[in-house]
Design an enzyme around this catalytic site. Structure first.
Site, short mmCIF file in Angstrom:
data_model
loop_
_atom_site.label_atom_id
_atom_site.label_comp_id
_atom_site.label_asym_id
_atom_site.label_seq_id
_atom_site.Cartn_x
_atom_site.Cartn_y
_atom_site.Cartn_z
N SER A 20 -10.08 -0.96 6.96
CA SER A 20 -9.54 -0.09 5.96
C SER A 20 -9.08 -1.62 4.86
O SER A 20 -8.45 -1.81 3.83
CB SER A 20 -8.01 0.66 5.61
OG SER A 20 -9.11 1.94 5.53
N SER A 52 -10.15 1.41 2.87
CA SER A 52 -9.21 2.51 2.17
C SER A 52 -7.92 1.71 1.24
O SER A 52 -7.45 1.75 0.55
CB SER A 52 -8.38 3.54 2.99
OG SER A 52 -7.30 3.19 3.86
N LYS A 64 0.87 -1.24 -0.29
CA LYS A 64 -0.07 0.00 -0.16
C LYS A 64 0.76 1.14 -0.01
O LYS A 64 1.75 1.08 0.93
CB LYS A 64 -0.77 0.20 1.33
CG LYS A 64 -1.51 0.82 1.04
CD LYS A 64 -3.07 1.14 2.60
CE LYS A 64 -4.10 1.98 2.33
NZ LYS A 64 -4.61 1.90 4.02
N1 GLN Z 1 -13.42 4.07 6.37
C1 GLN Z 1 -12.67 4.25 7.48
C2 GLN Z 1 -12.00 5.38 7.32
O1 GLN Z 1 -12.39 6.08 5.91
C3 GLN Z 1 -11.55 3.61 7.17
C4 GLN Z 1 -10.47 3.92 7.54
C5 GLN Z 1 -9.14 3.23 7.43
O2 GLN Z 1 -9.23 2.32 8.39
N2 GLN Z 1 -7.75 4.10 6.89
O3 GLN Z 1 -11.24 6.31 7.91
#
Ligand code: GLN
Length: 487
Positions: free
Chosen positions: A174, A150, A75
């Site tokens: 995410s 994400s 990532k």
């Molecule tokens: N979707 C969640 C957010 O937007 C989690 C993001 C993540 O785990 N990095 O914060």
């Protein structure tokens, strides 16, 4: 593409070389990337060079570990020395880290072959990868749908078999939510088990790095390689890392002892019918396989989402203060004075979701509102943790759907932040409590989109989470289905 174990076997028996395996992955990436777009950068030269080193070792008769020669995606919020790390933000468009993150260093030491940096929502904020400043990623099961987020690029790259495994980060879901959307395994370890040194910080009390793979065994092997104490991360836990993969068994041992709790509050609250049915079926299968099933109530689970959306933006507003156009990263050219330069840099460098989070977090932390929001959220966090503690006094693992829906169509929720935030309803409480959890495929909806089941463990009980996932996986055999684009 074969599993880690199969590839390892091919390498040590000299049936194939690491360069051949890397080349095969790169060729496949060339074919699939135009439609899936998992990567922000494909690091072909880098991959071949790393693979050559593995081949040299084998030729010299040296022993190689299980990850040596295994193509992996990283990532793009993990610092890779000499390789651009953008966090899918304009702010870090030209940022080339002068140092290596601990996780990627461990992977280099293990001989893993990085084939590219995967796409994400800008600064890991989002649930669909649509917040990337560069491009969106498409779900390999249906290119019109999002891969989740994400870590959407990491999930899609594994589902499209562009690499064997990948690395993601999980602050509120995410890793697990995109794993669910893309029909792969994704795991968030216990907070502190994997070093976050060199991970671009989003919300430091929640962020964890973890693996994506097509099989539970591969996630176990990858977790073993990246976990462990690191003096460079002050939140890192001083614990021994067990051999998760070696302790995987084909059935529950000792027989009849495993207690599985189904979280009551994650059913009947608006999740897709297909999702609920698939998870219920999976629970039935676990019971047939010898697990004892209980319904468990976590009454404060529902406060996870609002709690998270105070704590995460608050921490983000502090963490993102460093992007000011002075220290490193993007700088807006014109500015009448220093403040003006800061403002112009941040206005042009950050995308809308990142700005929204900074605004919310700054507000929640401001003198007049701190007690009402931030402090209150911290108290709610403690209560959520207590619900889990009570649950784990009764059962070994907890089960819920990973996400309330399957992958949605691109654009469907892009203008509705609340609808987007709801994607992480089931995953967020786990981060707030710092627990390990994994998402495993447990079926498909009518449209052929994958469904994920979340398995949550007690602190540092990754072994139990992986055990339950492995036994389920071997019995349910969902891994036999692959996306059409691969057929
Ligand atoms: N979707 C969640 C957010 O937007 C989690 C993001 C993540 O785990 N990095 O914060």
């Amino acid at each position: 593409m074969a599993s880690i174990r199969e590839l390892h076997q091919q390498l040590v028996s000299k049936e194939r070389s690491a360069v051949e395996i890397a080349q095969e992955a790169l060729n496949h990436i060339e074919k699939t990337e135009p439609s899936v777009k998992s990567f922000l950068a494909v690091t072909a030269d880098h991959a071949i060079a790393q693979a050559k080193q593995v081949d040299d070792k084998i030729a010299a008769g040296e022993e190689i570990g299980p990850l040596a020669g295994i193509p992996i995606g990283i990532k793009d919020n993990m610092c890779t020395k000499g390789v651009k790390t953008t966090c899918a933000s304009k702010m870090l468009e030209n940022f080339v880290p002068p140092y290596e993150s601990t996780v990627t260093q461990k992977l280099i030491d293990a001989g893993a072959v990085m084939v590219g940096k995967t796409n994400l929502d800008e600064f890991a904020m989002g649930s669909s990868t649509e917040n990337s400043a560069y491009h969106t990623t498409n779900n390999p099961w249906d290119l019109a749908c999002v891969p989740g987020g994400s870590s959407g690029g990491s999930a899609a790259s594994v589902a499209a078999q562009e690499c064997v495994v990948s690395i993601g980060s999980d602050t509120g879901g995410s890793i697990r939510q995109p794993a669910s959307f893309c029909g792969v395994v994704g795991m968030k370890p216990t907070y502190g088990l994997v070093s976050r040194y060199g991970l671009v910080a989003f919300a430091s009390s929640l962020d964890q790095i973890g693996p994506f793979s097509r099989s539970v065994e591969d996630s176990a092997l990858l977790l073993e390689a990246i976990a462990g104490y690191d003096p460079k991360d002050s939140t890192s836990l001083k614990v021994d890392v067990p051999s998760y993969a070696k302790s995987l068994r084909p059935d529950f041992r000792p027989k009849g002892k495993l207690k599985v709790g189904v979280i009551k509050e994650t059913f009947g609250t608006g999740a897709d019918k297909a999702v609920e049915e698939a998870v219920e079926k999976a629970v039935e299968l676990l019971q047939e396989l010898g697990a004892e099933i209980q319904v468990i109530s976590c009454p404060r689970f529902q406060y996870g989402l609002p709690t998270y959306y105070i704590i995460a933006p608050s921490e983000a507003s502090a963490n993102l203060a460093r992007y000011d156009g002075v220290k490193y990263g993007f700088r807006a050219e014109e500015g009448e004075n220093l403040l003006d330069m800061y403002c112009k840099t941040r206005a042009a460098g950050f995308g809308p979701e990142v700005k929204r989070r900074i605004a919310v977090g700054t507000y929640a932390l401001s003198a007049g509102y701190y007690d009402a929001y931030y402090l209150k959220a911290q108290k709610a966090r403690t209560l959520i943790k207590k619900d889990f503690e009570a649950a784990f006094a009764k059962v070994d693992v907890l089960i819920s759907p990973t996400a309330p829906t399957t992958a949605f169509r691109a654009g469907e929720k892009a203008d509705d932040p609340i609808a987007m935030y709801l994607s992480d309803l089931m995953t967020i409480p786990v981060n707030l409590a710092g627990l390990p959890a994994l998402s495993i495929p447990c079926g498909f909806d009518e449209g052929g989109m994958p469904i994920g089941m979340q398995i949550i463990g007690n602190v540092l009980r990754e072994d139990q989470v992986l055990e339950v996932a492995h036994v389920y996986e071997q019995a349910a055999e969902w891994y036999k289905r692959v996306p059409q684009i691969l057929a």
